[in-house]
Design a protein around this motif. Sequence first.
Motif, PDB file in Angstrom:
ATOM      1  N   TRP A 249       0.858  -1.294   0.056  1.00 56.18           N
ATOM      2  CA  TRP A 249       0.042  -0.084   0.085  1.00 56.18           C
ATOM      3  C   TRP A 249       0.928   1.241   0.119  1.00 56.18           C
ATOM      4  O   TRP A 249       0.519   2.402  -0.436  1.00 56.18           O
ATOM      5  N   HIS A 257      -4.870   1.771  -2.258  1.00 53.70           N
ATOM      6  CA  HIS A 257      -5.877   1.486  -1.008  1.00 53.70           C
ATOM      7  C   HIS A 257      -5.000   1.080   0.246  1.00 53.70           C
ATOM      8  O   HIS A 257      -4.282   0.543   0.164  1.00 53.70           O
ATOM      9  N   ARG A 312      -7.720  -5.989  -0.602  1.00 56.58           N
ATOM     10  CA  ARG A 312      -8.121  -5.426   0.701  1.00 56.58           C
ATOM     11  C   ARG A 312      -8.459  -6.460   1.642  1.00 56.58           C
ATOM     12  O   ARG A 312      -8.490  -6.281   2.976  1.00 56.58           O
TER      13      ARG A 312
END
Length: 372
Positions: A249, A257, A312
Amino acid sequence: MFYSNQKDINQEQYQQFLKTVGTLSNLFSDSNVPYLYYRIAEKIFCRAFDAEDLSRSDVSADAKKNLLGIGLKTFLAGNNKTFQKIAEFNADKNSYTNLSPENLIKKVSKLRNNRIDFTENLHSLETSIYHCILRDKNKFKIFEESMDRIDINNIGNIKKNKNSIVFDDDIHEYSFLLSKSTLTKRFKTENFIDEFDIDILRDPLLELQKCLHNNKILTTQKLTIQKTIFLPLYGKKQTVFEKSGLNQWNACGRDRHHDEVYIPIPVIVHQLFPSFFPDRDTQFSLTFPDKEEVTAKICQENGKALMTQSNRKLGKLILRDGLKLKIGELATYEKLQLLGIDSVRIDKIDALKFEINFAKNDSYEEFLNINR
């Protein structure tokens, strides 16, 4: 609790399975106290109550039923107030070795609490209990109690002995065994919830032989897991790099994200097991510990990354639920060590179906040592 709320038919089946195994005790011991291997106890529990087996996941619960986590234990009834192992912290020694007894106990207690939190978050549990089978003279007894977190603010009565540190938190008594890095808890089991007799066979070998030669049909089951490998949650030299892996990330090049991560696949894993994963960019299903099935694939140069369609999912499980990191906070190898989980286990069910579970510290290194 759990046992008393189950249907009579399930309780009866549970008892019958345990009685069957208990009758064979003379295969292992000459005692009138029935023998019960803990792995067998775990399988019997999951079979009788249709519970999910978590025993291969290196977490604080051995089974799951609905939203309840169950730590399964079997031990001698003794004086009904014996200390039993509840956690091991051998891989975390560096974090507490040089601390004073008080700070050491607080560190170990925090590690224990973190592991319970991680297990409950990982498997979507609301709470956890201990389910214990006490072995007594010609009997099994059932005992249950809640799997309480250690109340760190109320730790007291700390006493260091030669090989251990004992303490309590106004709820339970604990003992930390220094040489084994093992945390034990005193189980007060006078108020058991059920008991039943075990008729131990005098010659179990002879009885088994009779069954096998009396035209009894034995059913076998093909294992569903084709092969298992372990992958590290860190990179070379036991480092979680700032812009890759669990910190993907934080990489440059585009907006990402905050939960975007991938699991590194070392080159040696591909060399040792070249046909384990599908070809690069081929989609396959990956089932997580909470039973959610997502689409995944092998990505990047030399197939060095295991990624899910929505990374995610991985990030939330590892960074938020596991490591309890704030958004923007880097994952490190040291933080993985404190959690007690620095690897993942990947089970191959078929060519395009896999399952993922978290594994205790050093699992990947042990896996390599065995397979090199």
